[in-house]
Design a protein around this motif. Structure first.
Motif, PDB file in Angstrom:
ATOM      1  N   LEU A 285       0.814  -1.208   0.000  1.00  0.00           N
ATOM      2  CA  LEU A 285       0.000   0.000   0.000  1.00  0.00           C
ATOM      3  C   LEU A 285       0.851   1.261   0.000  1.00  0.00           C
ATOM      4  O   LEU A 285       0.491   2.272  -0.629  1.00  0.00           O
ATOM      5  N   SER A 286       1.999   1.238   0.701  1.00  0.00           N
ATOM      6  CA  SER A 286       2.805   2.452   0.813  1.00  0.00           C
ATOM      7  C   SER A 286       3.798   2.633  -0.334  1.00  0.00           C
ATOM      8  O   SER A 286       4.154   3.768  -0.667  1.00  0.00           O
ATOM      9  N   GLU A 287       4.245   1.539  -0.949  1.00  0.00           N
ATOM     10  CA  GLU A 287       5.318   1.639  -1.943  1.00  0.00           C
ATOM     11  C   GLU A 287       4.894   1.301  -3.370  1.00  0.00           C
ATOM     12  O   GLU A 287       5.496   1.790  -4.319  1.00  0.00           O
ATOM     13  N   TYR A 288       3.891   0.464  -3.545  1.00  0.00           N
ATOM     14  CA  TYR A 288       3.553  -0.009  -4.894  1.00  0.00           C
ATOM     15  C   TYR A 288       2.162   0.430  -5.358  1.00  0.00           C
ATOM     16  O   TYR A 288       1.959   0.682  -6.550  1.00  0.00           O
ATOM     17  N   ALA A 289       1.190   0.508  -4.435  1.00  0.00           N
ATOM     18  CA  ALA A 289      -0.193   0.751  -4.838  1.00  0.00           C
ATOM     19  C   ALA A 289      -0.380   2.193  -5.313  1.00  0.00           C
ATOM     20  O   ALA A 289       0.244   3.126  -4.801  1.00  0.00           O
ATOM     21  N   SER A 290      -1.257   2.349  -6.286  1.00  0.00           N
ATOM     22  CA  SER A 290      -1.620   3.689  -6.735  1.00  0.00           C
ATOM     23  C   SER A 290      -2.514   4.338  -5.678  1.00  0.00           C
ATOM     24  O   SER A 290      -3.054   3.678  -4.790  1.00  0.00           O
ATOM     25  N   ARG A 373      14.729   7.581   0.053  1.00  0.00           N
ATOM     26  CA  ARG A 373      14.455   6.752  -1.132  1.00  0.00           C
ATOM     27  C   ARG A 373      15.183   7.327  -2.356  1.00  0.00           C
ATOM     28  O   ARG A 373      15.794   6.581  -3.139  1.00  0.00           O
ATOM     29  N   ASP A 374      15.103   8.646  -2.515  1.00  0.00           N
ATOM     30  CA  ASP A 374      15.736   9.270  -3.683  1.00  0.00           C
ATOM     31  C   ASP A 374      17.251   9.050  -3.657  1.00  0.00           C
ATOM     32  O   ASP A 374      17.873   8.807  -4.705  1.00  0.00           O
ATOM     33  N   GLY A 375      17.855   9.108  -2.467  1.00  0.00           N
ATOM     34  CA  GLY A 375      19.290   8.860  -2.372  1.00  0.00           C
ATOM     35  C   GLY A 375      19.640   7.441  -2.759  1.00  0.00           C
ATOM     36  O   GLY A 375      20.656   7.196  -3.432  1.00  0.00           O
ATOM     37  N   SER A 376      18.777   6.484  -2.360  1.00  0.00           N
ATOM     38  CA  SER A 376      19.030   5.091  -2.729  1.00  0.00           C
ATOM     39  C   SER A 376      18.892   4.886  -4.236  1.00  0.00           C
ATOM     40  O   SER A 376      19.717   4.217  -4.869  1.00  0.00           O
ATOM     41  N   TYR A 377      17.866   5.498  -4.832  1.00  0.00           N
ATOM     42  CA  TYR A 377      17.697   5.379  -6.279  1.00  0.00           C
ATOM     43  C   TYR A 377      18.871   6.042  -7.016  1.00  0.00           C
ATOM     44  O   TYR A 377      19.335   5.563  -8.064  1.00  0.00           O
ATOM     45  N   GLY A 378      19.370   7.143  -6.463  1.00  0.00           N
ATOM     46  CA  GLY A 378      20.489   7.840  -7.098  1.00  0.00           C
ATOM     47  C   GLY A 378      21.757   7.006  -7.105  1.00  0.00           C
ATOM     48  O   GLY A 378      22.617   7.174  -7.982  1.00  0.00           O
ATOM     49  N   LEU A 379      21.886   6.085  -6.139  1.00  0.00           N
ATOM     50  CA  LEU A 379      23.047   5.201  -6.089  1.00  0.00           C
ATOM     51  C   LEU A 379      22.868   3.947  -6.934  1.00  0.00           C
ATOM     52  O   LEU A 379      23.745   3.077  -6.957  1.00  0.00           O
ATOM     53  N   GLY A 380      21.723   3.856  -7.622  1.00  0.00           N
ATOM     54  CA  GLY A 380      21.500   2.742  -8.529  1.00  0.00           C
ATOM     55  C   GLY A 380      20.723   1.585  -7.950  1.00  0.00           C
ATOM     56  O   GLY A 380      20.613   0.542  -8.602  1.00  0.00           O
ATOM     57  N   ALA A 381      20.159   1.721  -6.755  1.00  0.00           N
ATOM     58  CA  ALA A 381      19.396   0.628  -6.159  1.00  0.00           C
ATOM     59  C   ALA A 381      18.028   0.524  -6.809  1.00  0.00           C
ATOM     60  O   ALA A 381      17.441   1.523  -7.244  1.00  0.00           O
ATOM     61  N   THR A 382      17.521  -0.696  -6.894  1.00  0.00           N
ATOM     62  CA  THR A 382      16.174  -0.914  -7.417  1.00  0.00           C
ATOM     63  C   THR A 382      15.148  -0.601  -6.324  1.00  0.00           C
ATOM     64  O   THR A 382      15.495  -0.354  -5.167  1.00  0.00           O
ATOM     65  N   GLN A 383      13.877  -0.643  -6.697  1.00  0.00           N
ATOM     66  CA  GLN A 383      12.841  -0.331  -5.724  1.00  0.00           C
ATOM     67  C   GLN A 383      12.811  -1.376  -4.611  1.00  0.00           C
ATOM     68  O   GLN A 383      12.676  -1.022  -3.435  1.00  0.00           O
ATOM     69  N   SER A 384      12.919  -2.645  -4.963  1.00  0.00           N
ATOM     70  CA  SER A 384      12.896  -3.688  -3.938  1.00  0.00           C
ATOM     71  C   SER A 384      14.118  -3.577  -3.020  1.00  0.00           C
ATOM     72  O   SER A 384      14.010  -3.793  -1.796  1.00  0.00           O
ATOM     73  N   GLU A 385      15.279  -3.262  -3.583  1.00  0.00           N
ATOM     74  CA  GLU A 385      16.469  -3.088  -2.752  1.00  0.00           C
ATOM     75  C   GLU A 385      16.326  -1.871  -1.839  1.00  0.00           C
ATOM     76  O   GLU A 385      16.753  -1.900  -0.680  1.00  0.00           O
ATOM     77  N   THR A 386      15.727  -0.833  -2.334  1.00  0.00           N
ATOM     78  CA  THR A 386      15.506   0.361  -1.506  1.00  0.00           C
ATOM     79  C   THR A 386      14.577   0.045  -0.334  1.00  0.00           C
ATOM     80  O   THR A 386      14.817   0.455   0.803  1.00  0.00           O
ATOM     81  N   ILE A 387      13.524  -0.698  -0.639  1.00  0.00           N
ATOM     82  CA  ILE A 387      12.584  -1.064   0.434  1.00  0.00           C
ATOM     83  C   ILE A 387      13.277  -1.943   1.464  1.00  0.00           C
ATOM     84  O   ILE A 387      13.146  -1.729   2.678  1.00  0.00           O
TER      85      ILE A 387
END
Length: 490
Positions: A285-290, A373-387
């Motif tokens: 609900l918090s990370e994937y759902a619209s 989250r944005d910092g993790s994505y900036g380092l190349g992590a995927t969404q599942s890895e960020t979570i």
């Protein structure tokens, strides 16, 4: 005078005092509110506070103290010879209160006059018959000492209520007059009102602390009394639960281990259902759902938290139990003999706990800053890895709190256990066997007129104290783990 009408009278006095205080303040300033130290409403509120607070405090103290004083006075009227061998003074006093309530009901229904109800020479056989005709819950025969004590009980109660009504109304009027007398243009009404409100807020906050202290003390005192009558070693290390209300515990076996095992076993099964489903739901609900899916799914999950536990119990008894029996029963795998079992109660309790884990975890996960989250994505992590490596570690303290809340809710549940798990107190590893919990036995031990001179009734407080200590230990341990992890994470 009924308490409801007494409260209305005090509120009416306060309302009149507000109007008079406000008008008097404006009059003292010659109608110019700018000459007043405070706004006109503060002068009125000052009168209201002085009219309500002292009167209500006296009323609350009186209502708490009067039953104790009346019971103490009436108890002395009952001689030792009037107490049966298999009873106690507490049980006789309970009968006195029922007889007094019966006299009130009989007078109200016209079954007897007030003079007859107070007549010290009334025939107790005739009184017993009239009480039963009025629908009062009394024994087959009201004894003469009980009747005399009940009559005295009614007189003292009526006198106390009359005196309380007079004292409360008089105090409210005096308080209002005091506030009106203070009302002058230079009076610092705002300071007085704000100080009074602050004191009221402190008192309200103290109620929670005092309530907790009162609960703990009541458990401690009754638990100590229980261990004076029953050996502590047999209670904590006994493996048999077999209370008997004949002979004041001489033939009772009150070992707590079967009850603790049933409590933990059912709670573990419930958490195995609730934690994965609730946590995964929160992550989705918090990370994937619209936003559209979230606006529908989250309220639907939270509806589960509003369902009464008796409904869950009926669901376990009528639906889940027969369904499991059809699969694991004699006609299936042969592991289950009846619909009431640990698995039945655990599954239904787990469904009940899902919104506790899901809703709280969802709020905690959403509170994690988006910049992480944005910092993790900036380092190349995927969404599942960020979570997995950023969001969940940051939200772990709140998630642990949610799981702890669900655990406490599971340990304290009663109705689902009574209807879904059965009442067998035993040590067994088979999740398809019937078991019971500490809370269910607390209810059964205190059902009816409990004789608190017997260990069979006092054991309920020992069971409650045991649960309190266990949950307190779990809270302290969880707090230690959370703080330890937070230090490493930070």
């Amino acid at each position: 005078m009924p308490v409801f009408w007494l409260i209305l009278i005090v509120l009416a006095i306060a309302a009149a005092g507000f109007v008079v205080g406000r008008s008097r303040a404006l009059s003292s300033a010659e109608g110019d509110a700018r000459k007043l130290h405070s706004l006109p409403s503060f002068y009125g509120n000052n009168v209201v506070i002085k009219a309500i607070v002292p009167a209500f405090l006296v009323m609350i103290v009186w209502l708490l103290a009067q039953p104790l004083v009346v019971a103490s006075s009436v108890s002395g009227l009952i001689p030792e010879s009037a107490i049966p061998d298999n009873s106690s003074r507490g049980l006789v006093m309970a009968e006195v209160r029922r007889a007094a309530d019966g006299l009130d009901a009989a007078v109200a229904s016209g079954g007897m006059t007030e003079d007859f109800a107070r007549n010290a020479r009334a025939d107790f056989n005739d009184v017993t018959e009239r009480l039963q005709e009025a629908g009062a819950i009394v024994t087959s025969q009201v004894t003469q000492p009980v009747l005399r004590a009940a009559q005295r009980f009614r007189v003292l109660n009526a006198t106390g209520k009359t005196l309380m009504s007079g004292a409360v109304i008089a105090l409210s009027i005096l308080g209002a007059l005091w506030g009106i007398r203070e009302t002058k243009a230079e009076f610092r009404a705002r300071n007085t009102v704000e100080t009074s409100i602050r004191m009221l807020l402190i008192a309200a906050a103290s109620i929670a602390i005092l309530t907790t202290v009162g609960i703990v003390l009541s458990l401690v005192f009754n638990t100590v009394e229980f261990f004076r009558l029953y050996p502590a070693s047999d209670f904590f290390f006994g493996t048999t639960w077999s209370p008997s209300f004949s002979g004041r515990g001489g033939s009772s076996e009150l070992g707590v281990l079967p009850l603790l095992w049933g409590t933990f076993y059912i709670s573990i099964v419930a958490l195995l259902v609730a934690v994965p489903i609730g946590l995964f739901s929160a992550i989705y609900l918090s990370e994937y759902a619209s936003s559209r899916v979230r606006s529908v799914a989250k309220p639907m999950l939270e509806v589960l938290a509003g369902i009464p536990t008796i409904v869950y119990g009926l669901f376990a008894l009528l639906t889940v139990g027969p369904l499991l029996l059809s699969v694991f029963g004699p006609n299936g795998l042969g592991w289950m003999q009846a619909g009431t079992a640990v698995m039945t109660a655990g599954l239904v309790m787990g469904i009940m706990l899902i919104p506790f884990v899901s809703s709280l975890s969802d709020d905690i996960i959403n509170a994690v800053p988006q910049s992480m989250r944005d910092g993790s994505y900036g380092l190349g992590a995927t969404q599942s890895e960020t979570i997995r490596q950023v969001v969940l570690p940051a939200a772990l303290p709140g998630i642990v709190g949610a799981i702890l809340l669900a655990s406490s809710r599971a340990i304290g549940e009663t109705m689902i256990v009574v209807l879904g798990a059965g009442a067998a107190a035993k040590l067994d590893l088979n999740p398809f066997e019937a078991m019971t919990t500490v809370t269910a036995k607390i209810v059964s031990q205190l059902t009816g007129d409990a004789d608190f001179a017997s260990p069979e009734a006092l054991v309920a407080f020992a069971l409650g104290m045991t649960l309190f200590v266990i949950t307190l230990g779990l809270n302290v341990f969880a707090l230690y783990i959370v703080r330890k992890y937070r230090e490493q994470y930070e």
